[in-house]
Motif scaffolding. Structure first.
Motif, PDB file in Angstrom:
ATOM      1  N   ARG A   1     -16.486  -2.324  -0.395  1.00 50.68           N
ATOM      2  CA  ARG A   1     -17.415  -1.579  -1.275  1.00 50.68           C
ATOM      3  C   ARG A   1     -18.849  -1.636  -0.775  1.00 50.68           C
ATOM      4  O   ARG A   1     -19.573  -0.650  -0.802  1.00 50.68           O
ATOM      5  CB  ARG A   1     -17.357  -2.145  -2.692  1.00 50.68           C
TER       6      ARG A   1
ATOM      7  N   ARG B   1      -8.074   7.580  -0.458  1.00 48.12           N
ATOM      8  CA  ARG B   1      -9.296   6.760  -0.365  1.00 48.12           C
ATOM      9  C   ARG B   1      -9.990   6.830   0.984  1.00 48.12           C
ATOM     10  O   ARG B   1     -11.152   6.462   1.102  1.00 48.12           O
ATOM     11  CB  ARG B   1      -8.982   5.285  -0.644  1.00 48.12           C
TER      12      ARG B   1
ATOM     13  N   ASN C   1     -14.188   6.758   7.397  1.00 50.17           N
ATOM     14  CA  ASN C   1     -13.539   7.097   6.132  1.00 50.17           C
ATOM     15  C   ASN C   1     -13.960   8.538   5.814  1.00 50.17           C
ATOM     16  O   ASN C   1     -15.155   8.845   5.839  1.00 50.17           O
ATOM     17  CB  ASN C   1     -14.031   6.113   5.044  1.00 50.17           C
TER      18      ASN C   1
ATOM     19  N   THR D   1       0.856  -1.184   0.000  1.00 49.50           N
ATOM     20  CA  THR D   1       0.000   0.000   0.000  1.00 49.50           C
ATOM     21  C   THR D   1       0.890   1.231   0.000  1.00 49.50           C
ATOM     22  O   THR D   1       2.121   1.119  -0.052  1.00 49.50           O
ATOM     23  CB  THR D   1      -0.954  -0.017   1.218  1.00 49.50           C
TER      24      THR D   1
HETATM   25  O1  UT7 Z   1     -17.242   0.770  10.649  1.00 53.39           O
HETATM   26  C1  UT7 Z   1     -17.427   0.339   9.331  1.00 53.39           C
HETATM   27  C2  UT7 Z   1     -16.138  -0.185   8.849  1.00 53.39           C
HETATM   28  N1  UT7 Z   1     -15.862  -0.221   7.466  1.00 53.39           N
HETATM   29  C3  UT7 Z   1     -15.909   0.803   6.584  1.00 53.39           C
HETATM   30  O2  UT7 Z   1     -16.357   1.874   6.849  1.00 53.39           O
HETATM   31  C4  UT7 Z   1     -15.338   0.530   5.220  1.00 53.39           C
HETATM   32  C5  UT7 Z   1     -16.094   1.170   4.118  1.00 53.39           C
HETATM   33  N2  UT7 Z   1     -15.375   1.025   2.853  1.00 53.39           N
HETATM   34  C6  UT7 Z   1     -14.330   1.821   2.526  1.00 53.39           C
HETATM   35  O3  UT7 Z   1     -13.959   2.707   3.283  1.00 53.39           O
HETATM   36  C7  UT7 Z   1     -13.705   1.634   1.173  1.00 53.39           C
HETATM   37  O4  UT7 Z   1     -14.470   0.733   0.415  1.00 53.39           O
HETATM   38  C8  UT7 Z   1     -12.224   1.130   1.254  1.00 53.39           C
HETATM   39  C9  UT7 Z   1     -11.336   2.240   1.801  1.00 53.39           C
HETATM   40  C10 UT7 Z   1     -12.136  -0.115   2.114  1.00 53.39           C
HETATM   41  C11 UT7 Z   1     -11.733   0.781  -0.133  1.00 53.39           C
HETATM   42  O5  UT7 Z   1     -11.819   1.918  -0.983  1.00 53.39           O
HETATM   43  P1  UT7 Z   1     -12.461   1.789  -2.425  1.00 53.39           P
HETATM   44  O6  UT7 Z   1     -12.322   3.099  -3.068  1.00 53.39           O
HETATM   45  O7  UT7 Z   1     -13.855   1.221  -2.235  1.00 53.39           O
HETATM   46  O8  UT7 Z   1     -11.517   0.750  -3.117  1.00 53.39           O
HETATM   47  P2  UT7 Z   1     -11.872  -0.658  -3.758  1.00 53.39           P
HETATM   48  O9  UT7 Z   1     -12.233  -1.661  -2.723  1.00 53.39           O
HETATM   49  O10 UT7 Z   1     -12.837  -0.417  -4.873  1.00 53.39           O
HETATM   50  O11 UT7 Z   1     -10.476  -1.076  -4.374  1.00 53.39           O
HETATM   51  C12 UT7 Z   1      -9.859  -0.323  -5.407  1.00 53.39           C
HETATM   52  C13 UT7 Z   1      -8.468  -0.893  -5.658  1.00 53.39           C
HETATM   53  C14 UT7 Z   1      -8.467  -2.416  -5.756  1.00 53.39           C
HETATM   54  O12 UT7 Z   1      -7.530  -2.759  -6.757  1.00 53.39           O
HETATM   55  P3  UT7 Z   1      -8.054  -3.187  -8.225  1.00 53.39           P
HETATM   56  O13 UT7 Z   1      -8.948  -4.376  -7.992  1.00 53.39           O
HETATM   57  O14 UT7 Z   1      -8.802  -1.989  -8.739  1.00 53.39           O
HETATM   58  O15 UT7 Z   1      -6.788  -3.471  -8.938  1.00 53.39           O
HETATM   59  C15 UT7 Z   1      -7.926  -2.868  -4.425  1.00 53.39           C
HETATM   60  O16 UT7 Z   1      -7.237  -4.104  -4.494  1.00 53.39           O
HETATM   61  O17 UT7 Z   1      -7.618  -0.587  -4.535  1.00 53.39           O
HETATM   62  C16 UT7 Z   1      -6.969  -1.768  -4.093  1.00 53.39           C
HETATM   63  N3  UT7 Z   1      -6.684  -1.641  -2.681  1.00 53.39           N
HETATM   64  C17 UT7 Z   1      -5.576  -1.045  -2.213  1.00 53.39           C
HETATM   65  N4  UT7 Z   1      -4.525  -0.486  -2.825  1.00 53.39           N
HETATM   66  C18 UT7 Z   1      -3.557   0.037  -2.062  1.00 53.39           C
HETATM   67  C19 UT7 Z   1      -7.452  -2.027  -1.628  1.00 53.39           C
HETATM   68  N5  UT7 Z   1      -6.842  -1.692  -0.476  1.00 53.39           N
HETATM   69  C20 UT7 Z   1      -5.682  -1.098  -0.808  1.00 53.39           C
HETATM   70  C21 UT7 Z   1      -4.644  -0.531  -0.069  1.00 53.39           C
HETATM   71  N6  UT7 Z   1      -3.602   0.032  -0.718  1.00 53.39           N
HETATM   72  N7  UT7 Z   1      -4.641  -0.512   1.285  1.00 53.39           N
END
Ligand code: UT7
Length: 334
Positions: free
Chosen positions: A218, A43, A255, A35
């Protein structure tokens, strides 16, 4: 469930928080998983979080928060007859963390229990304490919200690891002569439970023996942006208030993008939303009290402030509380 205040007037009369000493930055995380500081900030808005030491459990971080809340209220622990501890990371399932805290604090006549409602735990717990106090069953309550999610995270999973941190907060609640709680809205949707879960942590057996937190980011994002808005709206309407009446908006710190979305959709006037997710990440049940404490320290919450808090999390659950802040001169009978 939705309802407005009835019975005795109840307010928050003490507030205390505590976080572990160890700061874990995004840059350090980037040496553990694939990361980057840039990705995490863009994000999530998170820059750093606190992480408990190996030998630090929930009650170790909750105890200083509880003591600070009691001191803030000017009360001895023995004057409190109800202790609710909202957490998904108790020291162990039993004895409960609330019973352990009550024993250490010295509360011989207390009713103490843990409450499990994911990151919404703190809001559920203050609603429960409110009901006990307003009905006259309890005279003074200590509500603790805290989690050490670092202990149940998968440290190889970048999609969850970067989001969470450890921390705790506590409030004292008691009868007041003015201000206090106006109402609550609480909800749960077990149908979405699979999107944020901790398999293997209870009595159901799973093939995967590793008991670690799992999340579909997501889906939880979609859920969060929806319920923060609907719950806040519903409660304001029920209480006959508008968003313009709210002086301080304290959403669950999960977030920055979720917070910004909710504040925009609700129409929260500029400068009224509390954000500290950058320094603590998502501390689950500790999130709302930590945000309340920061807002008060900055002089944004004071006597007469109308505060809207909304939490959401595992369950899936959500909950809002609307309270008019009071200072200690409002305490009834003291
Ligand atoms: O109390 C409730 C607790 N939970 C939450 O509130 C979580 C709610 N969700 C979120 O905050 C967001 O969905 C996240 C921050 C977890 C993820 O952000 P996103 O913009 O929804 O990203 P995504 O899951 O759509 O992933 C986009 C890309 C993926 O790569 P590909 O498939 O596009 O190649 C992930 O593998 O980002 C990748 N990714 C990362 N990259 C770098 C996921 N985590 C990371 C990371 N560093 N830590």
């Amino acid at each position: 469930m939705i309802g407005t205040a009835s019975g005795r007037r109840i307010g928050i009369t003490g507030l205390g928080v505590h976080v572990p000493e160890r700061v874990l930055t995004n840059h350090e995380l980037a040496t553990i998983v694939d990361t980057s500081d840039e990705w995490i900030v863009e994000r999530t808005g998170i820059r750093e979080r606190r992480i408990a030491a190996d030998d630090e459990a929930l009650t170790d971080i909750a105890l200083p928060a509880a003591r600070a809340a009691l001191e803030d209220a000017g009360l001895a622990a023995s004057e409190v007859d109800l202790l609710i501890c909202a957490t998904v990371t108790p020291d162990m399932m039993f004895p409960t963390s609330s019973a352990l805290l009550a024993d250490t604090l010295g509360m011989p006549r207390v009713a103490a229990y843990d409450l499990l409602a994911g990151c919404t735990g703190f809001v559920y717990a203050i609603a429960q304490a409110y009901a006990m106090l307003a009905s006259g069953l309890s005279q003074r309550a200590l509500v603790v919200g805290g989690d050490v999610l670092s202990k149940i995270l998968d440290w190889d999973d970048r999609s969850t690891l970067v989001l969470f941190g450890d921390g705790a907060g506590a409030v004292v609640m008691e009868p007041v002569e003015r201000g206090g709680f106006l109402g609550f809205e609480l909800g749960a949707d077990g149908g979405g439970g699979e999107h944020l879960w901790f398999p293997g942590s209870g009595s159901r057996r799973f093939d995967d023996p590793g008991a670690l937190l799992k999340m579909n980011g997501r889906e939880v994002f979609r859920f969060a942006t929806r319920v923060l808005v609907s719950s806040g709206h519903a409660l304001l309407e029920e209480c006959g208030k508008t968003i313009e009446d709210v002086d301080v908006y304290v959403p669950h710190q999960a977030n920055k993008r979720i917070i910004d979305h909710a504040a925009r959709k609700l129409g929260v006037p500029d400068g009224r939303t509390v954000v500290n997710v950058d320094r603590f990440g998502n501390t689950s049940s500790g999130s709302i009290p930590l945000a309340l404490a920061d807002a008060r320290a900055e002089g944004r919450i004071h006597e007469g402030s109308l505060v809207l808090m909304t939490g959401m999390g595992a369950g899936l659950t959500w909950g809002s509380a609307l309270v008019e802040w009071v200072d200690s001169s409002a305490v009834a009978g003291r």
